[in-house]
Design an enzyme around this catalytic site. Structure first.
Site, short mmCIF file in Angstrom:
data_model
loop_
_atom_site.label_atom_id
_atom_site.label_comp_id
_atom_site.label_asym_id
_atom_site.label_seq_id
_atom_site.Cartn_x
_atom_site.Cartn_y
_atom_site.Cartn_z
N HIS A 1 1.82 62.78 61.56
CA HIS A 1 1.81 64.24 61.45
C HIS A 1 1.16 64.84 62.69
O HIS A 1 0.57 64.14 63.51
CB HIS A 1 1.02 64.68 60.21
CG HIS A 1 1.54 64.11 58.93
ND1 HIS A 1 0.74 63.86 57.84
CD2 HIS A 1 2.78 63.73 58.56
CE1 HIS A 1 1.46 63.36 56.86
NE2 HIS A 1 2.71 63.27 57.27
N HIS B 1 2.95 58.19 44.72
CA HIS B 1 3.61 58.35 46.02
C HIS B 1 5.03 57.82 45.93
O HIS B 1 5.27 56.76 45.37
CB HIS B 1 2.85 57.62 47.12
CG HIS B 1 3.36 57.92 48.50
ND1 HIS B 1 4.44 57.25 49.04
CD2 HIS B 1 2.94 58.81 49.44
CE1 HIS B 1 4.68 57.73 50.26
NE2 HIS B 1 3.80 58.67 50.53
#
Length: 425
Positions: A106, A172
């Site tokens: 990210h 997840h």
């Protein structure tokens, strides 16, 4: 009236009470923890799992690095980090402490985001460094992963004489659960390591799904990475839909995480309610900050969808698409099928950034129509990515009803990333 998290607020879904309308909430929505958020973390620190106390581990250490989550994860660091630092400082006032932000691939956190996450009290005691996955000169080689990929980890972590991690555990969509070993891989790993770990074969595995750790090839590599990194201790919290701490595990990075995952499974696992129309969200900000992240909530809908169902995904996407490569992998193809074929032909050693997210989105779109309720400025981009756009929930629902009919079975998932749904047969 059903309230659905959207950005930092809510959208109203005016659905009539009907036996054909179902609300799919995890058991955690009614969980009542004992004690305040601070007391929950303090209790975990006082009862470490398969580990000496953090204060004992910190004795005489000069260079302590704490891996911490980035802006895409709602970790309540303003609560957890002061307590972690207190445990260290009561036995070691002079240690140099660095917070290493596990950005994975990210973008870095901004100074403002860092200040809001940790608070001035914490920032006076530590230095803060963003992990930058593409800075090869910052990485150290630690060996070959079980899968055959190279393990490169941030040099700053490897220079520490005590490496810790804080984070949170939730379902997840391909690693099984977040938290624990994910602080290292992908958190502070090189882009080369992350790309191999997220290859198309692994993502395609039936074991790389929400709530599954056993035989999950992605998880297996992550555990090995933790062992090589010498991560000594974790503090992982479990939070509710209000982002409040309801449980905490601390101690051995594998054993504590396993116990945390067991707790999360009990609080999030539900049976599917197969539906013609499924409405899902990412639980609001920060997890719905872009289209990339919104794919996670779509996989929850996928797990309870009838064949050919319509998925209405609600996500604020205040930061837009979430990556040019992710966008072009979808938009530059004539169809999701073309995207999928290209990805599956890509060798594991040549995985491209964001490919895994495109692969999962293509998988969903090959089976279901997706209507994305988001910022109107993204409308054409959404359509280019082979989804439908709707400016409001009401408009999206009318689009779905027009195709599926007024008698369609509807399942609503207010928090698609906080739930584990067993896949429909």
């Amino acid at each position: 009236m059903i309230l659905l998290p959207y950005d930092k607020g809510f959208l109203e879904l005016p659905l009539p009470e009907s036996e054909k309308v179902h609300l799919l909430n995890p058991p955690s929505s009614g969980f009542k923890p004992e004690g305040t958020q601070e007391e929950i973390v303090e209790k975990a620190l006082s009862e470490p799992i398969n580990s000496e106390a953090l204060s004992k581990l910190a004795e005489n250490k000069e260079n302590i690095v704490i891996i911490t989550s980035d802006h895409t994860r709602p970790v309540p660091s303003h609560i957890t980090m002061p307590l972690i630092l207190s445990e260290i400082r009561k036995v070691n006032e002079n240690a140099k402490i660095t917070l290493l932000i596990s950005t994975g691939m990210h973008r870095p956190m901004s100074d403002e985001e860092i200040s809001l996450r940790f608070g001035e009290e914490v920032l006076r005691q530590v230095s803060v460094v963003n992990h930058l996955a593409e800075k090869d000169e910052d990485m150290v080689f630690l060996g070959i992963l079980p899968s055959g990929g190279e393990l490169w980890i941030n040099r700053l972590a490897m220079k520490a004489d005590l490496l810790l991690a804080e984070g949170f555990i939730e379902p997840h969509f391909f690693a099984g659960y977040s938290g624990g070993r994910k602080s290292v891989l992908p958190g502070i790993a090189s882009h080369k390591t992350v790309l191999f770990n997220h290859n198309s074969d692994f993502i395609n595995s039936p074991h790389a799904r929400t709530g599954i750790l056993k035989n999950n090839p992605i998880h297996k590599d992550m555990v090995w990475a933790v062992e090589q990194s010498k991560l000594a201790f974790i503090v992982n919290v479990i939070i509710n839909s209000k982002k409040e701490i309801i449980h905490c595990v601390a101690g051995h990075p594998i054993k504590a995480h396993e116990q945390g995952c067991e707790f999360v499974e009990k609080l999030t696992a539900v049976e599917p309610i197969p539906a013609d129309i499924i409405v899902s969200t990412n639980g609001g900000y920060p997890l719905d900050q872009n289209v990339y992240q919104a794919v996670k909530g779509m996989t929850a809908a996928e797990a309870t969808a009838k064949s050919g169902a319509i998925i209405i995904m609600v996500a604020g996407c205040r930061e837009g698409l979430g990556g040019d490569k992710f966008y072009h992998q979808m938009a530059d193809a004539s169809s999701p099928k073309e995207t999928m074929e290209k990805i599956m032909e890509t060798p594991n050693s040549e995985t491209e950034p964001d490919q895994w997210q495109s692969q999962i989105l293509a998988r969903v779109l090959l089976k279901h129509k997706v209507i994305l309720v988001t910022d109107p400025s993204l409308a054409q981009y959404v359509r280019n990515m082979h989804m439908e756009f709707a400016p409001t929930l009401e408009a999206a629902f009318e689009m779905a009803i027009a195709e599926k009919g007024r008698d369609a079975v509807v399942t609503v998932i207010p928090d698609g990333v906080g739930i584990t749904i067993k896949p429909c047969e």
